[in-house]
Design a protein around this motif. Sequence first.
Motif, PDB file in Angstrom:
ATOM      1  N   ILE A  32       0.841  -1.206   0.000  1.00  0.00           N
ATOM      2  CA  ILE A  32       0.000   0.000   0.000  1.00  0.00           C
ATOM      3  C   ILE A  32       0.873   1.251   0.000  1.00  0.00           C
ATOM      4  O   ILE A  32       0.563   2.234  -0.683  1.00  0.00           O
ATOM      5  N   THR A  33       1.965   1.218   0.718  1.00  0.00           N
ATOM      6  CA  THR A  33       2.846   2.384   0.747  1.00  0.00           C
ATOM      7  C   THR A  33       3.442   2.622  -0.638  1.00  0.00           C
ATOM      8  O   THR A  33       3.538   3.768  -1.095  1.00  0.00           O
ATOM      9  N   SER A  34       3.806   1.565  -1.337  1.00  0.00           N
ATOM     10  CA  SER A  34       4.330   1.696  -2.699  1.00  0.00           C
ATOM     11  C   SER A  34       3.265   2.219  -3.653  1.00  0.00           C
ATOM     12  O   SER A  34       3.551   3.080  -4.490  1.00  0.00           O
ATOM     13  N   VAL A  35       2.046   1.718  -3.537  1.00  0.00           N
ATOM     14  CA  VAL A  35       0.950   2.186  -4.392  1.00  0.00           C
ATOM     15  C   VAL A  35       0.679   3.667  -4.142  1.00  0.00           C
ATOM     16  O   VAL A  35       0.523   4.453  -5.083  1.00  0.00           O
ATOM     17  N   MET A  36       0.652   4.059  -2.881  1.00  0.00           N
ATOM     18  CA  MET A  36       0.382   5.461  -2.553  1.00  0.00           C
ATOM     19  C   MET A  36       1.503   6.372  -3.054  1.00  0.00           C
ATOM     20  O   MET A  36       1.243   7.463  -3.566  1.00  0.00           O
ATOM     21  N   ARG A  37       2.745   5.937  -2.941  1.00  0.00           N
ATOM     22  CA  ARG A  37       3.861   6.734  -3.449  1.00  0.00           C
ATOM     23  C   ARG A  37       3.808   6.810  -4.973  1.00  0.00           C
ATOM     24  O   ARG A  37       4.032   7.879  -5.552  1.00  0.00           O
ATOM     25  N   GLU A 148       4.013  -5.042 -19.160  1.00  0.00           N
ATOM     26  CA  GLU A 148       4.021  -4.725 -17.728  1.00  0.00           C
ATOM     27  C   GLU A 148       2.844  -3.819 -17.357  1.00  0.00           C
ATOM     28  O   GLU A 148       2.254  -3.982 -16.287  1.00  0.00           O
ATOM     29  N   CYS A 149       2.496  -2.886 -18.234  1.00  0.00           N
ATOM     30  CA  CYS A 149       1.322  -2.044 -17.981  1.00  0.00           C
ATOM     31  C   CYS A 149       0.064  -2.901 -17.925  1.00  0.00           C
ATOM     32  O   CYS A 149      -0.805  -2.686 -17.058  1.00  0.00           O
ATOM     33  N   ALA A 150      -0.043  -3.888 -18.805  1.00  0.00           N
ATOM     34  CA  ALA A 150      -1.187  -4.801 -18.778  1.00  0.00           C
ATOM     35  C   ALA A 150      -1.195  -5.611 -17.482  1.00  0.00           C
ATOM     36  O   ALA A 150      -2.265  -5.876 -16.903  1.00  0.00           O
ATOM     37  N   GLU A 151      -0.028  -5.991 -16.994  1.00  0.00           N
ATOM     38  CA  GLU A 151       0.068  -6.729 -15.729  1.00  0.00           C
ATOM     39  C   GLU A 151      -0.385  -5.858 -14.559  1.00  0.00           C
ATOM     40  O   GLU A 151      -1.084  -6.336 -13.654  1.00  0.00           O
ATOM     41  N   ILE A 152       0.011  -4.599 -14.551  1.00  0.00           N
ATOM     42  CA  ILE A 152      -0.412  -3.677 -13.491  1.00  0.00           C
ATOM     43  C   ILE A 152      -1.932  -3.555 -13.511  1.00  0.00           C
ATOM     44  O   ILE A 152      -2.593  -3.649 -12.464  1.00  0.00           O
ATOM     45  N   MET A 155      -3.430  -6.731 -12.211  1.00  0.00           N
ATOM     46  CA  MET A 155      -3.188  -6.904 -10.791  1.00  0.00           C
ATOM     47  C   MET A 155      -4.123  -6.036  -9.937  1.00  0.00           C
ATOM     48  O   MET A 155      -4.559  -6.442  -8.865  1.00  0.00           O
ATOM     49  N   LEU A 156      -4.443  -4.849 -10.422  1.00  0.00           N
ATOM     50  CA  LEU A 156      -5.296  -3.949  -9.658  1.00  0.00           C
ATOM     51  C   LEU A 156      -6.787  -4.201  -9.879  1.00  0.00           C
ATOM     52  O   LEU A 156      -7.622  -3.743  -9.097  1.00  0.00           O
ATOM     53  N   ARG A 157      -7.127  -4.945 -10.909  1.00  0.00           N
ATOM     54  CA  ARG A 157      -8.536  -5.200 -11.228  1.00  0.00           C
ATOM     55  C   ARG A 157      -9.311  -5.855 -10.079  1.00  0.00           C
ATOM     56  O   ARG A 157     -10.409  -5.392  -9.750  1.00  0.00           O
ATOM     57  N   PRO A 158      -8.815  -6.911  -9.429  1.00  0.00           N
ATOM     58  CA  PRO A 158      -9.578  -7.511  -8.327  1.00  0.00           C
ATOM     59  C   PRO A 158      -9.852  -6.525  -7.187  1.00  0.00           C
ATOM     60  O   PRO A 158     -10.916  -6.588  -6.554  1.00  0.00           O
TER      61      PRO A 158
END
Length: 169
Positions: A32-37, A148-152, A155-158
């Motif tokens: 979460i800290t990485s996502v927020m940054r 990698e953009c498709a993977e991101i 990954m965030l879809r769920p």
Amino acid sequence: MPKPLSLAFDPIARADELWQRRWGAVPSMAAITSVMRAHQILLSEVDAVLKPYGLTFARYEALVLLTFSKAGELPMSKIGERLMVHPTSVTNTVDRLVRSGLVDKRPNPNDGRGTLASITEQGREACDKATRDLMAMDFGLGAYDAEECAEIFAMLRPLRVAAGDFQDG
């Protein structure tokens, strides 16, 4: 604005190590800290590209949404639904676009209480130019390739499904 000096270590990895020593392993804290940054970094980079057009990312999203509509206009309620924001935020966003001459508002003839927002020619031009500039800088995601953009995204879809953004399936 100059970039701050880079640290000699990853502060999120360091926080994760310290967290583990104090409270045990919680991988979601570092995530979460990485996502927020990442959000801070991307918003800053994208907003810097949009600023010359008098836009923020929220205003840009509204313009794009209007360009995608068949008639170039949508009810305010539909804009909020599609952008997944509170009606007050839609009103503020659209009102700023109106003041900039990028959008017009008028009563919705199909709904006596509703309002339609429509993109102006100036709004279309600003949207097209801003889009060109954002695409040139890969929307801030130039460190990643298309896969990698498709993977991101995947990954965030769920997380988005669990939040009720949309029904998966």
